[in-house]
Design a protein around this motif. Structure first.
Motif, short mmCIF file in Angstrom:
data_model
loop_
_atom_site.label_atom_id
_atom_site.label_comp_id
_atom_site.label_asym_id
_atom_site.label_seq_id
_atom_site.Cartn_x
_atom_site.Cartn_y
_atom_site.Cartn_z
N TRP A 1 -26.03 -9.03 -12.60
CA TRP A 1 -28.02 -8.22 -12.64
C TRP A 1 -27.43 -6.67 -12.83
CZ3 TRP A 1 -32.21 -10.60 -14.64
CH2 TRP A 1 -31.76 -11.74 -13.60
N GLY A 2 -26.34 -6.32 -12.79
CA GLY A 2 -25.78 -5.04 -12.96
C GLY A 2 -25.08 -4.90 -14.78
N GLY A 3 -24.55 -6.07 -15.06
CA GLY A 3 -23.79 -5.84 -16.09
C GLY A 3 -24.87 -6.38 -17.00
N ILE A 4 -26.66 -7.49 -16.64
CA ILE A 4 -27.28 -7.16 -17.62
C ILE A 4 -28.02 -5.87 -17.43
CG2 ILE A 4 -29.75 -8.72 -17.87
CD1 ILE A 4 -28.28 -10.54 -16.27
N GLY A 5 -28.01 -4.47 -16.62
CA GLY A 5 -28.92 -3.59 -16.43
C GLY A 5 -28.45 -2.74 -17.19
N TRP A 6 -26.95 -2.93 -17.57
CA TRP A 6 -25.89 -2.29 -17.90
C TRP A 6 -26.04 -2.54 -19.73
CZ3 TRP A 6 -22.17 -3.73 -20.83
CH2 TRP A 6 -21.50 -2.39 -22.25
N LEU A 7 -25.99 -3.77 -19.98
CA LEU A 7 -26.32 -4.31 -21.35
C LEU A 7 -27.72 -3.38 -22.08
CD1 LEU A 7 -24.93 -5.63 -23.69
CD2 LEU A 7 -26.09 -7.88 -22.46
N ALA A 8 -28.85 -3.48 -20.32
CA ALA A 8 -29.80 -3.17 -21.30
C ALA A 8 -29.72 -2.10 -21.46
CB ALA A 8 -31.38 -3.77 -20.04
N ASP A 9 -29.23 -0.73 -20.80
CA ASP A 9 -29.13 0.76 -21.29
C ASP A 9 -28.41 0.40 -22.60
OD1 ASP A 9 -30.62 1.28 -19.00
OD2 ASP A 9 -28.42 1.64 -17.68
N TRP A 10 -27.00 0.06 -22.91
CA TRP A 10 -26.70 -0.36 -23.93
C TRP A 10 -27.35 -0.02 -25.12
CZ3 TRP A 10 -24.47 -3.75 -27.66
CH2 TRP A 10 -23.69 -2.96 -27.68
N LEU A 11 -28.18 -1.48 -25.62
CA LEU A 11 -28.90 -1.90 -26.41
C LEU A 11 -30.10 -0.39 -26.44
CD1 LEU A 11 -28.93 -5.83 -25.79
CD2 LEU A 11 -27.66 -4.19 -27.60
N THR A 12 -30.49 -0.27 -25.50
CA THR A 12 -31.59 1.06 -25.45
C THR A 12 -31.63 2.42 -25.97
OG1 THR A 12 -32.00 0.89 -23.36
CG2 THR A 12 -33.42 -0.50 -24.25
N ASP A 13 -29.40 2.34 -25.65
CA ASP A 13 -28.99 3.69 -25.90
C ASP A 13 -29.61 4.21 -25.18
OD1 ASP A 13 -26.92 5.11 -27.28
OD2 ASP A 13 -28.47 5.48 -29.24
N ARG A 14 -29.73 4.41 -24.30
CA ARG A 14 -30.31 5.97 -23.18
C ARG A 14 -29.05 6.91 -22.96
NH1 ARG A 14 -34.86 5.28 -20.74
NH2 ARG A 14 -34.03 6.37 -19.04
N ALA A 15 -29.27 7.55 -22.21
CA ALA A 15 -28.10 8.31 -22.63
C ALA A 15 -27.82 8.36 -20.68
CB ALA A 15 -28.87 9.94 -22.66
N THR A 16 -29.06 8.31 -19.85
CA THR A 16 -29.03 8.25 -18.15
C THR A 16 -29.00 6.53 -18.76
OG1 THR A 16 -31.34 9.25 -17.93
CG2 THR A 16 -29.04 10.89 -17.97
N PRO A 17 -28.75 6.49 -17.36
CA PRO A 17 -28.93 5.47 -17.19
C PRO A 17 -29.94 4.95 -16.33
CG PRO A 17 -26.93 5.70 -15.86
CD PRO A 17 -27.09 6.69 -16.90
N LEU A 18 -30.24 3.90 -16.76
CA LEU A 18 -32.13 3.38 -15.42
C LEU A 18 -31.90 1.85 -15.45
CD1 LEU A 18 -35.36 3.94 -15.08
CD2 LEU A 18 -35.60 2.63 -16.85
N PHE A 19 -31.79 1.45 -15.87
CA PHE A 19 -31.47 -0.27 -16.14
C PHE A 19 -30.50 -0.84 -15.05
CE2 PHE A 19 -34.59 -0.18 -20.06
CZ PHE A 19 -35.60 -0.67 -19.35
N LEU A 20 -29.29 -0.06 -15.27
CA LEU A 20 -28.52 -0.93 -14.31
C LEU A 20 -28.40 -0.23 -13.09
CD1 LEU A 20 -25.05 -1.23 -14.12
CD2 LEU A 20 -24.64 1.30 -14.51
N PRO A 21 -28.40 0.42 -12.11
CA PRO A 21 -29.19 1.06 -11.11
C PRO A 21 -30.16 -0.06 -10.52
CG PRO A 21 -29.92 2.75 -11.86
CD PRO A 21 -29.08 1.49 -12.76
N ILE A 22 -31.18 -0.12 -11.52
CA ILE A 22 -32.46 -1.52 -10.95
C ILE A 22 -31.23 -2.32 -11.17
CG2 ILE A 22 -34.39 -2.57 -12.04
CD1 ILE A 22 -34.63 -0.09 -12.96
N GLY A 23 -31.12 -2.89 -12.17
CA GLY A 23 -30.15 -4.79 -11.59
C GLY A 23 -29.45 -4.81 -11.02
N ILE A 24 -28.80 -3.12 -10.21
CA ILE A 24 -27.58 -3.66 -9.22
C ILE A 24 -28.85 -4.20 -7.80
CG2 ILE A 24 -25.94 -2.38 -7.54
CD1 ILE A 24 -24.74 -0.94 -9.83
N LEU A 25 -29.65 -3.05 -7.78
CA LEU A 25 -30.70 -3.33 -6.38
C LEU A 25 -31.03 -5.26 -6.67
CD1 LEU A 25 -32.11 -0.10 -6.47
CD2 LEU A 25 -30.28 -0.89 -4.80
N LEU A 26 -31.71 -4.86 -7.75
CA LEU A 26 -32.24 -6.64 -7.75
C LEU A 26 -31.25 -7.53 -7.39
CD1 LEU A 26 -34.50 -6.73 -10.99
CD2 LEU A 26 -35.32 -6.94 -8.36
N GLY A 27 -29.87 -7.66 -7.99
CA GLY A 27 -29.36 -8.37 -7.84
C GLY A 27 -28.61 -8.54 -6.02
N LEU A 28 -28.10 -7.55 -5.55
CA LEU A 28 -28.30 -7.19 -4.46
C LEU A 28 -29.34 -8.05 -2.82
CD1 LEU A 28 -26.07 -5.92 -1.94
CD2 LEU A 28 -27.57 -4.86 -2.02
#
Length: 72
Positions: A31-58
């Motif tokens: 889920w962190g990888g999915i969040g990272w991919l979402a951040d990369w696809l939306t071209d975000r300067a600061t990660p938003l979906f990565l920590p959300i994905g990690i917490l959801l996955g945990l």
């Protein structure tokens, strides 16, 4: 007739420690990888979906481990 005590009960299921560790690691990684991919696809300067994905996955992996453990 069986003379051994406790033979009427079913055997207790064994807990596989490697399966628990694998589940606890796989959830945040996937889920962190999915969040990272979402951040990369939306071209975000600061990660938003990565920590959300990690917490959801945990949270999801803890729930799955909790559901698989034998009840006493």
């Amino acid at each position: 007739m069986n003379d051994r005590q406790g033979s009427d009960r079913e055997p207790e299921p064994k807990v596989d420690a490697m399966a628990i560790v694998g589940t606890l690691l796989a959830g945040p990684l996937c889920w962190g990888g999915i969040g990272w991919l979402a951040d990369w696809l939306t071209d975000r300067a600061t990660p938003l979906f990565l920590p959300i994905g990690i917490l959801l996955g945990l949270g999801g992996s803890i729930y799955l481990v909790w559901r698989r453990l034998p009840k006493h």
